[in-house]
Design an enzyme around this catalytic site. Sequence first.
Site, PDB file in Angstrom:
ATOM      1  N   ASN A   1      -9.424   6.561  -3.324  1.00 17.09           N
ATOM      2  CA  ASN A   1      -8.919   5.431  -4.106  1.00 17.09           C
ATOM      3  C   ASN A   1      -9.642   5.429  -5.457  1.00 17.09           C
ATOM      4  O   ASN A   1     -10.848   5.197  -5.525  1.00 17.09           O
ATOM      5  CB  ASN A   1      -9.176   4.135  -3.340  1.00 17.09           C
ATOM      6  CG  ASN A   1      -8.540   2.933  -3.996  1.00 17.09           C
ATOM      7  OD1 ASN A   1      -7.601   3.060  -4.753  1.00 17.09           O
ATOM      8  ND2 ASN A   1      -9.081   1.752  -3.704  1.00 17.09           N
TER       9      ASN A   1
ATOM     10  N   THR B   1      -7.260   9.112   1.844  1.00 18.54           N
ATOM     11  CA  THR B   1      -7.087   9.205   0.394  1.00 18.54           C
ATOM     12  C   THR B   1      -8.325   8.739  -0.358  1.00 18.54           C
ATOM     13  O   THR B   1      -9.103   7.928   0.129  1.00 18.54           O
ATOM     14  CB  THR B   1      -5.885   8.346  -0.065  1.00 18.54           C
ATOM     15  OG1 THR B   1      -6.105   6.984   0.313  1.00 18.54           O
ATOM     16  CG2 THR B   1      -4.590   8.854   0.545  1.00 18.54           C
TER      17      THR B   1
ATOM     18  N   GLU C   1      -4.108   6.519  -5.483  1.00 18.52           N
ATOM     19  CA  GLU C   1      -4.702   7.093  -4.276  1.00 18.52           C
ATOM     20  C   GLU C   1      -4.318   8.561  -4.147  1.00 18.52           C
ATOM     21  O   GLU C   1      -3.125   8.893  -4.221  1.00 18.52           O
ATOM     22  CB  GLU C   1      -4.244   6.329  -3.041  1.00 18.52           C
ATOM     23  CG  GLU C   1      -4.665   4.862  -3.049  1.00 18.52           C
ATOM     24  CD  GLU C   1      -4.193   4.117  -1.815  1.00 18.52           C
ATOM     25  OE1 GLU C   1      -4.952   4.043  -0.837  1.00 18.52           O
ATOM     26  OE2 GLU C   1      -3.051   3.628  -1.846  1.00 18.52           O
TER      27      GLU C   1
END
Length: 308
Positions: free
Chosen positions: A210, A208, A257
């Site tokens: 962030n 992911t 995220e």
Amino acid sequence: MQRWRGYEAAPGGWGRSVVTIGVFDGVHKGHQATIGHAVARARELGVKSVVVTFDPHPAEVVRPGSHPAVLTEPARKAELIEGLGADVLCVVPFTPEFSRLPAEAFVHDILVEHLHAALVVVGDNFRFGHRAAGDVALLERLGRTFGFGVEGAPLVAEAGTVFSSTYIRSCVDAGDVAAAAAALGRPHRVEGVVVRGDQRGRELGYPTANLLTHRYAAVPADGVYAARLVRRGGEPLAAAVSIGTNPTFSGRERRVEAYALDFSGDLYGERLALDFVAHLREQRTYDAIEALVAQIAEDVERTRRAVG
């Protein structure tokens, strides 16, 4: 579109103009109607259209610590206003000194002396001057004195709901990104820079991005969402977005995220945007990693269907 910092930036020899004034956070359907009306009337009159807005948000200056969540960052707001056809965006620094400007001086200094208003277009609930003492009725009286017209733009509503920045913030805060999009006329957007996180998503097979957001950004309620990830100069990507504290891993810091579908590049350091399409589910705690991974896989497929 010309961009001015302060009304004093109006050039010498500036002619008459049609002016509209407001914070315009969100540039929602109501704002679009007001600005669009000002732009259309300016074209009819053969003069320039000027959109006057303020930075920072007046609430933060008048009542420190009360800054509302921001629906559109300054660059995005300018981009949206330019898209409505405005000739000039005038951003007035909202200082404590400016906040104390009496309503009559507000009109004389800004609208008459600098912008040479021929017509002022404002929403029905427009207030101005020290302690918001000025209203549309006073603006009309001053207009007769100084030689400019005033036209009120009616509030925009659907199904009995008046579209306002406050209403949209409440939708976002509740995670109802669909209702927010209906009032905005486009998906709600959150922007930020990609920073390094715990790398946990990568370990689970779903790396992911962030997102470090602005301190006042209107971030949706904790949950999982379908969104479009927008990169500068790139095609939008479908993204499954998790907002919250990662309860399965006993997280404490609230994070945004995004897992970009069908993407394998490096986003670290990039500034990007997330356009929220749908709320998929609430945050949950899982007893086993396998159950969490299975849920993420389901979230990804639901995101693919929602974003299309």
